[in-house]
Each structure stands twice: as structure tokens, then as C-alpha cells.
Enzyme design. Structure first.
Site, mmCIF file in Angstrom:
data_model
loop_
_atom_site.group_PDB
_atom_site.id
_atom_site.type_symbol
_atom_site.label_atom_id
_atom_site.label_comp_id
_atom_site.label_asym_id
_atom_site.label_seq_id
_atom_site.Cartn_x
_atom_site.Cartn_y
_atom_site.Cartn_z
ATOM 1 N N ILE A 89 0.863 -1.177 0.000
ATOM 2 C CA ILE A 89 0.000 0.000 0.000
ATOM 3 C C ILE A 89 0.900 1.227 0.000
ATOM 4 C CG2 ILE A 89 -1.815 1.225 1.262
ATOM 5 C CD1 ILE A 89 -2.546 -1.599 0.207
ATOM 6 N N ASN A 131 -3.959 0.295 -11.025
ATOM 7 C CA ASN A 131 -3.750 -0.991 -10.361
ATOM 8 C C ASN A 131 -4.586 -2.051 -11.068
ATOM 9 O OD1 ASN A 131 -2.971 -2.885 -8.305
ATOM 10 N ND2 ASN A 131 -4.965 -2.596 -7.331
ATOM 11 N N THR A 132 -4.041 -3.238 -11.093
ATOM 12 C CA THR A 132 -4.806 -4.363 -11.614
ATOM 13 C C THR A 132 -5.034 -5.351 -10.477
ATOM 14 O OG1 THR A 132 -4.714 -6.228 -13.131
ATOM 15 C CG2 THR A 132 -2.630 -5.120 -12.701
ATOM 16 N N HIS A 133 -6.249 -5.879 -10.414
ATOM 17 C CA HIS A 133 -6.620 -6.732 -9.273
ATOM 18 C C HIS A 133 -7.388 -7.957 -9.774
ATOM 19 C CE1 HIS A 133 -7.479 -7.769 -5.171
ATOM 20 N NE2 HIS A 133 -8.755 -7.940 -5.486
ATOM 21 N N ASP A 153 -6.259 4.718 -5.350
ATOM 22 C CA ASP A 153 -6.119 5.802 -4.381
ATOM 23 C C ASP A 153 -5.408 5.247 -3.151
ATOM 24 O OD1 ASP A 153 -8.046 4.409 -2.976
ATOM 25 O OD2 ASP A 153 -9.694 5.713 -3.584
ATOM 26 N N ALA A 154 -5.602 5.869 -2.005
ATOM 27 C CA ALA A 154 -4.814 5.478 -0.818
ATOM 28 C C ALA A 154 -5.345 4.221 -0.135
ATOM 29 C CB ALA A 154 -4.775 6.640 0.168
ATOM 30 N N ASP A 185 -6.910 -1.523 -2.915
ATOM 31 C CA ASP A 185 -7.646 -1.864 -4.141
ATOM 32 C C ASP A 185 -8.928 -1.049 -4.294
ATOM 33 O OD1 ASP A 185 -5.726 -3.841 -4.919
ATOM 34 O OD2 ASP A 185 -6.596 -5.186 -3.432
HETATM 35 C C1 GAR Z 1 -2.068 -10.323 -10.493
HETATM 36 O O1 GAR Z 1 -3.134 -11.230 -10.635
HETATM 37 C C2 GAR Z 1 -2.517 -9.036 -9.844
HETATM 38 O O2 GAR Z 1 -3.826 -8.679 -10.149
HETATM 39 C C3 GAR Z 1 -2.417 -9.384 -8.381
HETATM 40 O O3 GAR Z 1 -1.201 -10.059 -8.298
HETATM 41 C C4 GAR Z 1 -1.021 -10.827 -9.499
HETATM 42 C C5 GAR Z 1 0.391 -10.582 -9.977
HETATM 43 O O4 GAR Z 1 0.739 -11.514 -10.947
HETATM 44 N N1 GAR Z 1 -2.499 -8.192 -7.585
HETATM 45 C C6 GAR Z 1 -3.194 -8.116 -6.445
HETATM 46 O O5 GAR Z 1 -3.718 -9.073 -5.906
HETATM 47 C C7 GAR Z 1 -3.283 -6.723 -5.843
HETATM 48 N N2 GAR Z 1 -4.201 -6.695 -4.795
HETATM 49 P P1 GAR Z 1 2.061 -11.331 -11.815
HETATM 50 O O6 GAR Z 1 3.178 -10.883 -10.863
HETATM 51 O O7 GAR Z 1 2.330 -12.679 -12.385
HETATM 52 O O8 GAR Z 1 1.783 -10.305 -12.881
#
Ligand code: GAR
Length: 194
Positions: free
Chosen positions: A92, A107-109, A141-142, A145
Site C-alpha cells: 500500500i 492498479n490491476t486486481h 487511491d490510498a 484496491d
Molecule cells: C495479479 O493477478 C494481480 O492482479 C495481483 O497479483 C497478481 C500478480 O501476478 N495483484 C493483487 O492481488 C493486488 N491486490 P504477476 O506478478 O504474475 O503479474
């Protein structure tokens, strides 16, 4: 569109972006640097192998979280990026970082936010028993996710799925979604328009 990509782990989503840039299918996107919060990540290794500049702002080197946050902010700002992309960056960031990249920190989640935020989005969704989950690319944001959603893709939970098998299928969608969003932003389009 200059981007700095932040990773904490394997960087498979980062690899998809690197490949898309190399293939010319992400026109207008330039990876300025790839950074991590710890030494020895495969993500940084992948970036170095592709010839990109890399850096580590090692969380454990800082006694005070704000000092780490300040160092990370300064390092990212030094590349003058249009966007900073958290691609599996499992820390974070603090107020200084969020303010410096207000509206430009992506961010991607691996879940359909606002459901199942946090470090275990896939496992938590599976444990809850959802039949459909997916992935989200959003402006961060802060919070954990949280922030405006730019794009999402749904993934069906199949009988017998484990967190690993489900995460692998989510990642296929996640890579495509991230590349789509970056391409749209580089083209001056708002990904929320579809
Ligand atoms: C991804 O699925 C991403 O969305 C997740 O970590 C993985 C990284 O995979 N992120 C989170 O959970 C953030 N809360 P990678 O290192 O193989 O790209």
C-alpha cells in the site's frame, strides 16, 4: 505515454505488456522503468532481460514506512511517467505517492472490485463460493484496491477450481484487460467508454 511498472512478484502481467510493446501492438506506450519493493523479483528480472531500466526501493531498508514511500515517490517521479502501473505490486502506498500520481496510478486486481480486495482476492472469492469472479483495472487511491474502476472482465468459477487454476484463468483476462486499458489511455481515450 511513458509508464513505470511496479511489481512484487513474478511479473507475468508485466511480461504481457513488454511483449505487446515489442510486437508493436501497444502503440504509443513506452516502458520508462520497472521497479520493485524488494530484491530478487522475477518481474524485475524479466524487465532487465528485455533491456528495460529497473530499480528496487527495498521496503525492508526503511525503518519508517513514510521514508520508504518518499523514496518510492521520488524514484518514480524521476522517470516523469504519465502513468505508474501497479502490476502485482503488493504494498500500500502512502499519501505522498498518491498525491504525486493523483489519477495516474493504475492498479490491476484479480477480482471484480469492490468485491474481494486485498492480497488474496482469488482465494477469498473462491472461499465465498461466487460463481463468477474476474479482474479489474482501476485508478488507485490510498485504500486497498480502491478507486475509480476503468475496466473489468468476468471469469466463471468452474467445478473443482483451486485458487491456482482460477488465478491462471483470471490472469489470461487480466493481461488482455491491462493491455486494452493502456492502449486506450495512450490513444487519449477513456477506458470507461468501453
Ligand atoms: C495479479 O493477478 C494481480 O492482479 C495481483 O497479483 C497478481 C500478480 O501476478 N495483484 C493483487 O492481488 C493486488 N491486490 P504477476 O506478478 O504474475 O503479474
Amino acid at each position: 505515454m511513458r509508464i513505470v511498472v511496479l511489481v512484487s512478484g513474478s511479473g507475468s502481467n508485466l511480461q504481457a505488456v513488454i511483449d505487446a510493446v515489442a510486437e508493436g501492438s501497444l502503440e504509443g506506450v513506452e516502458i520508462a522503468a520497472v521497479g520493485a519493493d524488494k530484491h530478487g523479483t522475477y518481474g524485475v528480472e524479466r524487465a532487465a532481460a528485455a533491456g528495460y531500466e529497473t530499480f528496487v526501493v527495498n521496503f525492508k531498508d526503511y525503518a519508517v514506512r513514510d521514508e520508504w514511500n518518499h523514496a518510492l515517490t521520488a524514484k518514480c517521479l524521476s522517470y516523469a511517467p504519465d502513468y505508474v502501473v501497479s502490476s502485482g505490486f503488493m504494498r500500500i502506498v502512502g499519501e505522498e505517492f498518491v498525491n504525486a500520481f493523483d489519477g495516474t496510478y493504475l492498479n490491476t486486481h484479480p477480482a471484480l472490485l469492490p468485491s474481494f480486495p486485498g492480497a488474496h482476492g482469488v482465494r477469498d472469492a473462491l472461499a465465498y463460493g461466487v460463481k463468477v469472479t474476474g479482474c479489474t483495472v482501476h485508478i488507485a487511491d490510498a485504500g486497498v484496491d480502491t478507486g475509480p474502476i476503468l475496466a473489468q472482465a468476468a471469469v466463471e468459477v468452474l467445478p473443482g477450481d483451486t485458487a491456482e487454476s482460477l488465478h491462471e484463468r483470471i490472469k489470461v483476462q487480466e493481461r488482455a484487460l491491462l493491455i486494452r486499458v493502456l492502449g486506450q489511455l495512450a490513444a487519449g481515450r477513456d477506458p470507461r467508454d468501453g
